[in-house]
Scaffold this active site. Structure first.
Site, PDB file in Angstrom:
ATOM      1  N   TYR A   1       5.165 -14.163 -13.760  1.00  0.00           N
ATOM      2  CA  TYR A   1       4.126 -13.218 -13.424  1.00  0.00           C
ATOM      3  C   TYR A   1       2.622 -13.470 -13.987  1.00  0.00           C
ATOM      4  CZ  TYR A   1       1.888  -8.819 -12.421  1.00  0.00           C
ATOM      5  OH  TYR A   1       1.152  -7.530 -12.228  1.00  0.00           O
TER       6      TYR A   1
ATOM      7  N   ALA B   1       1.787 -16.664 -14.826  1.00  0.00           N
ATOM      8  CA  ALA B   1       1.466 -18.072 -14.288  1.00  0.00           C
ATOM      9  C   ALA B   1       0.878 -17.575 -12.876  1.00  0.00           C
ATOM     10  CB  ALA B   1       2.624 -18.881 -14.145  1.00  0.00           C
ATOM     11  N   ALA B   2       1.297 -16.729 -12.109  1.00  0.00           N
ATOM     12  CA  ALA B   2       1.028 -16.214 -10.750  1.00  0.00           C
ATOM     13  C   ALA B   2       0.038 -15.643 -10.852  1.00  0.00           C
ATOM     14  CB  ALA B   2       1.955 -15.391 -10.041  1.00  0.00           C
TER      15      ALA B   2
ATOM     16  N   ALA C   1       0.851  -1.054   0.040  1.00  0.00           N
ATOM     17  CA  ALA C   1       0.045  -0.063   0.029  1.00  0.00           C
ATOM     18  C   ALA C   1       0.837   1.262  -0.036  1.00  0.00           C
ATOM     19  CB  ALA C   1      -0.977   0.063   1.242  1.00  0.00           C
ATOM     20  N   SER C   2       2.257   1.083  -0.216  1.00  0.00           N
ATOM     21  CA  SER C   2       2.815   2.273   0.020  1.00  0.00           C
ATOM     22  C   SER C   2       2.945   3.055  -1.285  1.00  0.00           C
ATOM     23  CB  SER C   2       4.349   2.015   0.232  1.00  0.00           C
ATOM     24  OG  SER C   2       5.013   1.331  -0.948  1.00  0.00           O
ATOM     25  N   ARG C   3       2.589   2.803  -2.600  1.00  0.00           N
ATOM     26  CA  ARG C   3       2.390   3.516  -3.753  1.00  0.00           C
ATOM     27  C   ARG C   3       1.494   2.831  -4.802  1.00  0.00           C
ATOM     28  NH1 ARG C   3       8.228   1.675  -6.829  1.00  0.00           N
ATOM     29  NH2 ARG C   3       7.973  -0.313  -6.713  1.00  0.00           N
TER      30      ARG C   3
END
Length: 241
Positions: free
Chosen positions: A148, A150-151, A11-13
């Site tokens: 990426y 696949a995930a 949640a930082s950016r």
């Protein structure tokens, strides 16, 4: 969503920051995670009295356990947004075992670590919202992003399966799949690549983190109570689901 408590990872950016801010605007108390003390401070400053930053490395079981213990000392999380993720792009023949494993572990295996402990309280309350952030790449694929893609495809299957297990307990599980969104990550692609990608988007522009956050906020609220096991595309028409 007043008086609810949410955890938003990453949640930082970018998209995660927009989601955290949007949920906090509904008087939801938001824990936003980051992997550094600077990121934690940035989240706390942004959320003010409606939330706080917390250090969490979703790829590390001990870090997840520590964050869970800290959050649940005084709060019961009923909204979990699994947004954090990484990329390690390369053509598959050049992709190292570590680059493959790190992306799968961080983006997909982490859902098991995060959902399992927080589910217990949701099941007791018979109310909960789990929102997993996928990607258009999970459906359409992308050269250099086999790990990426696949995930992200795995996240959709996980979402559909968990939704079937938890529906009778009043817990919904959905996936939001952004397309090409204006973030720090996509800014690295350069102007030429961006222009080429925009030609594939019927709306003729990139999306914004706020537009993704609005979809997440809807799925986190009471108005989405009859929606579960779904993947909601936020991609400007780039791909039909």
């Amino acid at each position: 969503m007043a008086d609810r408590v949410a955890l938003v990872t990453g949640a930082s950016r970018g998209i995660g920051a927009a989601i955290a801010a949007r949920l906090a605007s509904e008087e939801t108390f938001v824990f936003g995670s980051a992997t550094s003390s600077d990121g934690v401070a940035r989240i706390s400053d942004a959320l003010g009295k409606n939330g706080t930053g917390i250090e969490l490395r979703i790829e590390e079981p001990d870090s997840v356990s520590a964050a869970f213990d800290r959050i649940t000392e005084e709060h019961t999380v009923s909204i979990l947004v699994n947004n954090a993720g990484i990329t390690n792009d390369n053509l598959f023949l050049r992709m190292s075992d570590d680059d493959w494993a790190d992306v799968i572990n961080t983006n997909l295996v982490s859902l098991h670590r995060l959902c399992k402990p927080f589910l217990r309280s949701m099941m007791r309350e018979r109310w909960g919202r789990i929102i997993n952030v996928g990607s258009v790449v999970g459906r359409m694929g992308n050269p250099g992003q086999a790990n990426y893609a696949a995930a992200k495809a795995g996240i959709e299957g996980f979402t559909r399966s968990l939704a079937q297990e938890l529906g009778s307990r009043g817990i919904t599980v959905n996936c939001v799949a952004p397309g090409f969104i204006d973030t720090d990550m996509t800014a690295e692609l350069g102007e030429k690549v961006t222009e080429q990608l925009v030609t594939r988007i019927p709306l003729g522009r990139v999306g914004t983190p706020t537009e993704v956050a609005e979809t997440v906020a809807f799925l986190a609220g009471e108005g989405s109570s009859y929606i579960t096991g779904q993947t909601i595309a936020v991609n400007g028409g780039m791909l039909s689901y």
